[in-house]
Design a protein around this motif. Sequence first.
Motif, PDB file in Angstrom:
ATOM      1  N   VAL A  17       0.848  -1.210  -0.081  1.00 44.19           N
ATOM      2  CA  VAL A  17      -0.006  -0.072  -0.007  1.00 44.19           C
ATOM      3  C   VAL A  17       0.691   1.206  -0.209  1.00 44.19           C
ATOM      4  O   VAL A  17       1.874   1.542   0.855  1.00 44.19           O
ATOM      5  N   ALA A  18       0.593   1.976  -1.026  1.00 44.40           N
ATOM      6  CA  ALA A  18       1.550   3.329  -1.308  1.00 44.40           C
ATOM      7  C   ALA A  18       0.815   4.410  -0.753  1.00 44.40           C
ATOM      8  O   ALA A  18      -0.393   4.698  -1.132  1.00 44.40           O
ATOM      9  N   LEU A  19       1.237   5.163   0.081  1.00 38.60           N
ATOM     10  CA  LEU A  19       0.514   6.428   0.824  1.00 38.60           C
ATOM     11  C   LEU A  19       1.057   7.754   0.433  1.00 38.60           C
ATOM     12  O   LEU A  19       2.048   7.986   0.852  1.00 38.60           O
ATOM     13  N   ASP A  20       0.506   8.463  -0.139  1.00 41.96           N
ATOM     14  CA  ASP A  20       0.976   9.917  -0.371  1.00 41.96           C
ATOM     15  C   ASP A  20       0.658  10.610   1.024  1.00 41.96           C
ATOM     16  O   ASP A  20      -0.188  10.143   1.952  1.00 41.96           O
ATOM     17  N   TYR A  21       1.690  11.451   1.312  1.00 41.18           N
ATOM     18  CA  TYR A  21       1.632  11.904   2.825  1.00 41.18           C
ATOM     19  C   TYR A  21       0.908  13.213   3.047  1.00 41.18           C
ATOM     20  O   TYR A  21      -0.334  12.953   3.316  1.00 41.18           O
ATOM     21  N   ALA A  84       7.298   5.513 -10.329  1.00 43.70           N
ATOM     22  CA  ALA A  84       8.624   4.854 -10.117  1.00 43.70           C
ATOM     23  C   ALA A  84       8.530   3.657  -9.369  1.00 43.70           C
ATOM     24  O   ALA A  84       8.888   2.742  -9.276  1.00 43.70           O
ATOM     25  N   ILE A  85       8.317   4.541  -7.771  1.00 42.46           N
ATOM     26  CA  ILE A  85       8.179   3.837  -6.670  1.00 42.46           C
ATOM     27  C   ILE A  85       7.321   2.729  -6.820  1.00 42.46           C
ATOM     28  O   ILE A  85       7.387   1.627  -6.452  1.00 42.46           O
ATOM     29  N   VAL A  86       5.982   3.087  -7.003  1.00 44.49           N
ATOM     30  CA  VAL A  86       4.671   1.924  -7.073  1.00 44.49           C
ATOM     31  C   VAL A  86       5.326   0.818  -7.981  1.00 44.49           C
ATOM     32  O   VAL A  86       4.989  -0.163  -7.843  1.00 44.49           O
ATOM     33  N   GLU A  87       5.891   1.236  -9.108  1.00 48.48           N
ATOM     34  CA  GLU A  87       6.146   0.299 -10.208  1.00 48.48           C
ATOM     35  C   GLU A  87       7.213  -0.493  -9.862  1.00 48.48           C
ATOM     36  O   GLU A  87       7.509  -1.660 -10.167  1.00 48.48           O
ATOM     37  N   SER A  88       8.254  -0.048  -8.735  1.00 51.72           N
ATOM     38  CA  SER A  88       9.313  -0.970  -8.266  1.00 51.72           C
ATOM     39  C   SER A  88       8.831  -2.009  -7.175  1.00 51.72           C
ATOM     40  O   SER A  88       9.579  -2.889  -6.836  1.00 51.72           O
ATOM     41  N   ALA A  90       7.210  -5.217  -5.371  1.00 50.65           N
ATOM     42  CA  ALA A  90       6.936  -6.498  -5.941  1.00 50.65           C
ATOM     43  C   ALA A  90       5.547  -6.795  -5.373  1.00 50.65           C
ATOM     44  O   ALA A  90       5.323  -6.577  -4.342  1.00 50.65           O
ATOM     45  N   GLY A  91       4.943  -7.259  -6.411  1.00 50.71           N
ATOM     46  CA  GLY A  91       3.511  -7.794  -6.257  1.00 50.71           C
ATOM     47  C   GLY A  91       2.455  -6.591  -6.391  1.00 50.71           C
ATOM     48  O   GLY A  91       2.845  -5.586  -6.503  1.00 50.71           O
ATOM     49  N   ALA A  92       1.153  -7.062  -6.134  1.00 54.41           N
ATOM     50  CA  ALA A  92       0.101  -6.070  -6.328  1.00 54.41           C
ATOM     51  C   ALA A  92       0.165  -4.693  -5.475  1.00 54.41           C
ATOM     52  O   ALA A  92       0.250  -4.968  -4.406  1.00 54.41           O
ATOM     53  N   THR A  93      -0.227  -3.543  -5.842  1.00 56.16           N
ATOM     54  CA  THR A  93      -0.091  -2.552  -4.880  1.00 56.16           C
ATOM     55  C   THR A  93      -1.459  -1.546  -4.847  1.00 56.16           C
ATOM     56  O   THR A  93      -2.018  -1.502  -6.187  1.00 56.16           O
ATOM     57  N   ALA A  94      -1.719  -1.140  -3.939  1.00 60.75           N
ATOM     58  CA  ALA A  94      -3.015  -0.270  -3.784  1.00 60.75           C
ATOM     59  C   ALA A  94      -2.200   1.009  -3.379  1.00 60.75           C
ATOM     60  O   ALA A  94      -1.186   1.103  -2.745  1.00 60.75           O
ATOM     61  N   CYS A  95      -3.063   2.262  -3.730  1.00 59.64           N
ATOM     62  CA  CYS A  95      -2.335   3.493  -3.609  1.00 59.64           C
ATOM     63  C   CYS A  95      -3.680   4.397  -2.849  1.00 59.64           C
ATOM     64  O   CYS A  95      -4.666   4.187  -3.334  1.00 59.64           O
ATOM     65  N   ILE A 103      -1.436  11.086  -9.813  1.00 60.87           N
ATOM     66  CA  ILE A 103      -2.397  10.804 -11.036  1.00 60.87           C
ATOM     67  C   ILE A 103      -1.398   9.476 -11.590  1.00 60.87           C
ATOM     68  O   ILE A 103      -1.903   8.330 -11.771  1.00 60.87           O
ATOM     69  N   GLN A 104      -0.156   9.762 -11.872  1.00 62.03           N
ATOM     70  CA  GLN A 104       0.749   8.638 -12.441  1.00 62.03           C
ATOM     71  C   GLN A 104       0.745   7.489 -11.480  1.00 62.03           C
ATOM     72  O   GLN A 104       0.888   6.228 -11.689  1.00 62.03           O
ATOM     73  N   MET A 105       0.837   7.879 -10.071  1.00 60.98           N
ATOM     74  CA  MET A 105       1.180   6.762  -9.148  1.00 60.98           C
ATOM     75  C   MET A 105      -0.423   5.948  -9.263  1.00 60.98           C
ATOM     76  O   MET A 105      -0.225   4.579  -9.254  1.00 60.98           O
ATOM     77  N   CYS A 106      -1.558   6.497  -9.316  1.00 58.04           N
ATOM     78  CA  CYS A 106      -2.730   6.125  -9.033  1.00 58.04           C
ATOM     79  C   CYS A 106      -2.805   5.115 -10.762  1.00 58.04           C
ATOM     80  O   CYS A 106      -3.409   3.884 -10.460  1.00 58.04           O
ATOM     81  N   ASP A 107      -2.437   5.528 -11.811  1.00 61.20           N
ATOM     82  CA  ASP A 107      -2.629   4.895 -12.914  1.00 61.20           C
ATOM     83  C   ASP A 107      -1.557   3.425 -12.800  1.00 61.20           C
ATOM     84  O   ASP A 107      -2.083   2.559 -13.381  1.00 61.20           O
ATOM     85  N   ALA A 108      -0.541   3.475 -12.089  1.00 66.84           N
ATOM     86  CA  ALA A 108       0.534   2.367 -11.942  1.00 66.84           C
ATOM     87  C   ALA A 108       0.188   1.404 -11.090  1.00 66.84           C
ATOM     88  O   ALA A 108       0.331   0.366 -11.007  1.00 66.84           O
ATOM     89  N   ALA A 109      -0.883   2.028 -10.195  1.00 64.18           N
ATOM     90  CA  ALA A 109      -1.164   0.896  -8.895  1.00 64.18           C
ATOM     91  C   ALA A 109      -2.141  -0.135  -9.395  1.00 64.18           C
ATOM     92  O   ALA A 109      -2.893   0.186 -10.520  1.00 64.18           O
ATOM     93  N   ASP A 110      -2.417  -1.219  -8.814  1.00 62.90           N
ATOM     94  CA  ASP A 110      -3.528  -2.026  -9.318  1.00 62.90           C
ATOM     95  C   ASP A 110      -4.683  -1.689  -8.643  1.00 62.90           C
ATOM     96  O   ASP A 110      -5.900  -2.060  -9.224  1.00 62.90           O
TER      97      ASP A 110
END
Length: 155
Positions: A17-21, A84-88, A90-95, A103-110
Amino acid sequence: MISIEVPGRPTLEIQNVALDYNGTIAFDGSIAPEVGELIRRVTEVAHVCVLTADTYGTARAQCEPLGVEVRTFPSGAAAGEKQAIVESLAGATACLGNGFNDIQMCDAADFSIGVLDGEGMCPALLSHVDVLARSSAEALALLLNGNRIKATLRP
């Protein structure tokens, strides 16, 4: 792992899970106690990474007790760095995010949740997320209760 099962869609097994701060999990550079507790609960089922330009210089101190990874970067490159961080990971990622630079992070996330909390949300982000939540607490609670996501996204 967070399992997201929605009828008519492939099951997602979220490992990260990637969280914007700022503006997403933090308001004016501080994380509310309720949000911090929810983040701690998410760390029990997934790897949590906080992504920030650290505008207020508080991210590491605020996040240290939560057991999350914190990644900072120059604010001028935020959108590409977050992607780039979300794409790096390993495994499925929510953000979770609220800003134009998410926007780009959300597009890259699962799976992605837009957060409309006290600092607002960039309207351009709306078409790039799977779900919109009224607050970071509600967004984190969604991740912890897959039936809520199922009810929201069911065809």
